[in-house]
Enzyme design. Structure first.
Site, PDB file in Angstrom:
ATOM      1  N   GLY A  42       0.850  -1.206   0.000  1.00  0.00           N
ATOM      2  CA  GLY A  42       0.000   0.000   0.000  1.00  0.00           C
ATOM      3  C   GLY A  42       0.869   1.234   0.000  1.00  0.00           C
ATOM      4  O   GLY A  42       0.548   2.248   0.617  1.00  0.00           O
ATOM      5  N   GLN A  46      -1.830   7.021   1.988  1.00  0.00           N
ATOM      6  CA  GLN A  46      -1.578   8.185   2.853  1.00  0.00           C
ATOM      7  C   GLN A  46      -0.276   8.051   3.643  1.00  0.00           C
ATOM      8  O   GLN A  46       0.472   9.013   3.786  1.00  0.00           O
ATOM      9  CB  GLN A  46      -2.753   8.368   3.828  1.00  0.00           C
ATOM     10  CG  GLN A  46      -2.646   9.633   4.674  1.00  0.00           C
ATOM     11  CD  GLN A  46      -3.574   9.630   5.890  1.00  0.00           C
ATOM     12  OE1 GLN A  46      -4.160   8.594   6.240  1.00  0.00           O
ATOM     13  NE2 GLN A  46      -3.706  10.775   6.526  1.00  0.00           N
ATOM     14  N   ASP A  68       2.776  -1.265  -4.684  1.00  0.00           N
ATOM     15  CA  ASP A  68       1.376  -0.838  -4.785  1.00  0.00           C
ATOM     16  C   ASP A  68       0.813  -1.375  -6.093  1.00  0.00           C
ATOM     17  O   ASP A  68       1.563  -1.893  -6.934  1.00  0.00           O
ATOM     18  CB  ASP A  68       1.268   0.696  -4.758  1.00  0.00           C
ATOM     19  CG  ASP A  68      -0.072   1.177  -4.199  1.00  0.00           C
ATOM     20  OD1 ASP A  68      -0.086   1.833  -3.158  1.00  0.00           O
ATOM     21  OD2 ASP A  68      -1.115   0.877  -4.826  1.00  0.00           O
ATOM     22  N   ILE A  69      -0.519  -1.225  -6.268  1.00  0.00           N
ATOM     23  CA  ILE A  69      -1.114  -1.602  -7.559  1.00  0.00           C
ATOM     24  C   ILE A  69      -1.377  -0.349  -8.391  1.00  0.00           C
ATOM     25  O   ILE A  69      -1.907  -0.429  -9.479  1.00  0.00           O
ATOM     26  CB  ILE A  69      -2.428  -2.407  -7.399  1.00  0.00           C
ATOM     27  CG1 ILE A  69      -3.379  -1.697  -6.449  1.00  0.00           C
ATOM     28  CG2 ILE A  69      -2.147  -3.819  -6.925  1.00  0.00           C
ATOM     29  CD1 ILE A  69      -4.765  -2.335  -6.370  1.00  0.00           C
ATOM     30  N   TYR A 175     -14.292  -2.867   8.407  1.00  0.00           N
ATOM     31  CA  TYR A 175     -12.910  -2.413   8.627  1.00  0.00           C
ATOM     32  C   TYR A 175     -12.458  -2.791  10.042  1.00  0.00           C
ATOM     33  O   TYR A 175     -11.403  -3.393  10.240  1.00  0.00           O
ATOM     34  CB  TYR A 175     -12.877  -0.900   8.431  1.00  0.00           C
ATOM     35  CG  TYR A 175     -11.569  -0.202   8.736  1.00  0.00           C
ATOM     36  CD1 TYR A 175     -10.401  -0.513   8.059  1.00  0.00           C
ATOM     37  CD2 TYR A 175     -11.538   0.826   9.697  1.00  0.00           C
ATOM     38  CE1 TYR A 175      -9.224   0.180   8.327  1.00  0.00           C
ATOM     39  CE2 TYR A 175     -10.365   1.518   9.960  1.00  0.00           C
ATOM     40  CZ  TYR A 175      -9.210   1.183   9.275  1.00  0.00           C
ATOM     41  OH  TYR A 175      -8.052   1.870   9.543  1.00  0.00           O
TER      42      TYR A 175
HETATM   43  C1  AKB Z   1     -10.665   5.777   9.124  1.00  0.00           C
HETATM   44  O1  AKB Z   1     -11.252   6.828   9.406  1.00  0.00           O
HETATM   45  O2  AKB Z   1     -11.210   4.791   8.627  1.00  0.00           O
HETATM   46  C2  AKB Z   1      -9.199   5.680   9.479  1.00  0.00           C
HETATM   47  C3  AKB Z   1      -9.005   5.134  10.847  1.00  0.00           C
HETATM   48  C4  AKB Z   1      -9.362   5.933  12.024  1.00  0.00           C
HETATM   49  O3  AKB Z   1      -8.569   4.027  10.987  1.00  0.00           O
HETATM   50  N1  AKB Z   1      -8.585   6.972   9.379  1.00  0.00           N
END
Ligand code: AKB
Length: 356
Positions: A42, A46, A68-69, A175
């Site tokens: 990655g 960022q 990275d891709i 996530y």
């Molecule tokens: C997000 O907002 O998804 C990220 C994090 C807080 O992991 N910046």
């Protein structure tokens, strides 16, 4: 017949690789290397480019391989090694590890919180399957591996202020779920196979470069909009407070934690904290530089719910004790530095005026 020859040649090849890596480990390479070759996944995100700059300043430009891709710019290609690699292609990653005798992996590829909710299968693939590929590779070649975790690994049942290192983790985003999985898988591989797995739960990272797809991105957008337009519509409510960190502190934390000797580390996963603020706090502080700056609020249901489920302050006592973590930027210096950086990003006062 063909099959047998092929099998023999693969095992001969594997033997060569094993010998090569055995020599490498005997010569001080691998997880505990003092002058490691580092692979960053990655790498164009960022954190990746700035992370490569920091690690290259410590270990040498040729020792840090960005992957990275996406297509890198000419300046990135000139700054050091770059390789195309998809984290969903373990053979390609393995080839890079073998060819370059990689010692450490910094695995930054991830689909962030808000984007993940819009494409759950993609987030599952990138964050979970990608993590499985990386950890298997790290185990096989005895590499040290860093995987960032996040405030998003906590949920509405976690204590909010402060959120301890060890507490309830029931995130409500894919996530967050994938990051809890990464934390647990890493700890499990550490205990079961001795893998040198390391992870930090990062606050929202504030940098000039836009992350894309996160819930905490508003903070970065606000700076850019203050400077280019003088106004901003925020997708979170004014009083939504979450932990944040300036990118330089975040990268220094990653570097210091990766560099820490194993006997200084009591845990494989640590909270790190720096500052906490809300959109309203940030807008007020930015107004010290741009008194006319206008902020309106139009909360987005998905991102508001995510932010509301996250901690307000992380308890990072253990990181401070064990490997001496300490942030350098407070709220005021973070804002001051961002304003300077974002001005440079937009180049000249003429450009600012023309986009206002
Ligand atoms: C997000 O907002 O998804 C990220 C994090 C807080 O992991 N910046």
């Amino acid at each position: 017949m063909f099959k047998n020859t092929r099998l023999r040649s693969i095992s001969a090849q594997q033997q060569t690789i094993r010998t090569l890596y055995n020599n490498h480990w005997q010569n001080g390479g691998g997880a505990t290397s003092k002058n490691p070759t580092v692979l960053i996944t990655g790498g164009l995100g960022q954190l990746g480019i700035e992370c490569s700059k920091l690690l290259r300043s410590q270990y040498g430009a040729e020792k840090v391989i960005l992957t990275d891709i996406r297509q890198p710019s000419q300046s990135i290609l000139k700054s050091g090694p770059f390789q195309y690699a998809n984290i969903l292609d373990p053979r390609r990653l393995e080839k890079i590890v073998i060819d370059n005798k990689v010692d450490w992996i910094v695995h930054l590829s991830a689909t962030l919180s808000a984007k993940g909710e819009l494409d759950i299968p993609l987030a599952t693939k990138v964050n979970i399957e990608g993590m499985q590929n990386i950890i298997e590779l790290a185990k096989h070649y005895k590499l040290r591996v860093f995987v960032p975790s996040t405030i998003g690994a906590f949920g509405p049942d976690s204590p909010k202020n402060p959120t301890p290192n060890l507490t309830i983790q029931r995130p409500r985003t894919i996530y967050g779920v994938s990051k809890v999985y990464a934390e647990l898988l890493g700890e499990y591989y550490h205990h079961k196979f001795g893998l040198d797995f390391r992870s930090l739960r990062l606050p929202g990272v504030v940098s000039c470069d836009l992350p894309g797809g996160g819930t905490t991105d508003y903070a970065i957008d606000m700076f850019h909009n203050a400077i280019t337009k003088g106004k901003y519509e925020c997708y979170l409510k004014p009083k939504t407070t979450v932990p944040m960190i300036y990118i330089d502190d975040c990268l220094r934390a990653i570097y210091e934690f990766m560099d820490a000797p194993n006997d200084a580390i009591q845990r494989r996963v640590y909270n790190i904290n720096a500052v906490s603020f809300s959109p309203e706090d940030l807008a007020n502080e930015i107004r010290n530089y741009f008194p006319q700056f206008e902020v309106t609020y139009n909360p987005d249901a998905i991102r508001q719910e995510i932010a509301d489920s996250w901690p307000e302050v992380l308890d990072d006592t253990e990181a401070r004790q064990d490997w001496k973590w300490k942030p350098e930027y407070n709220f005021k210096t973070l804002v001051e530095t961002m304003i300077d950086q974002v001005k440079v990003f937009h180049h000249t006062p003429e450009r600012i005026a023309s986009t206002a």
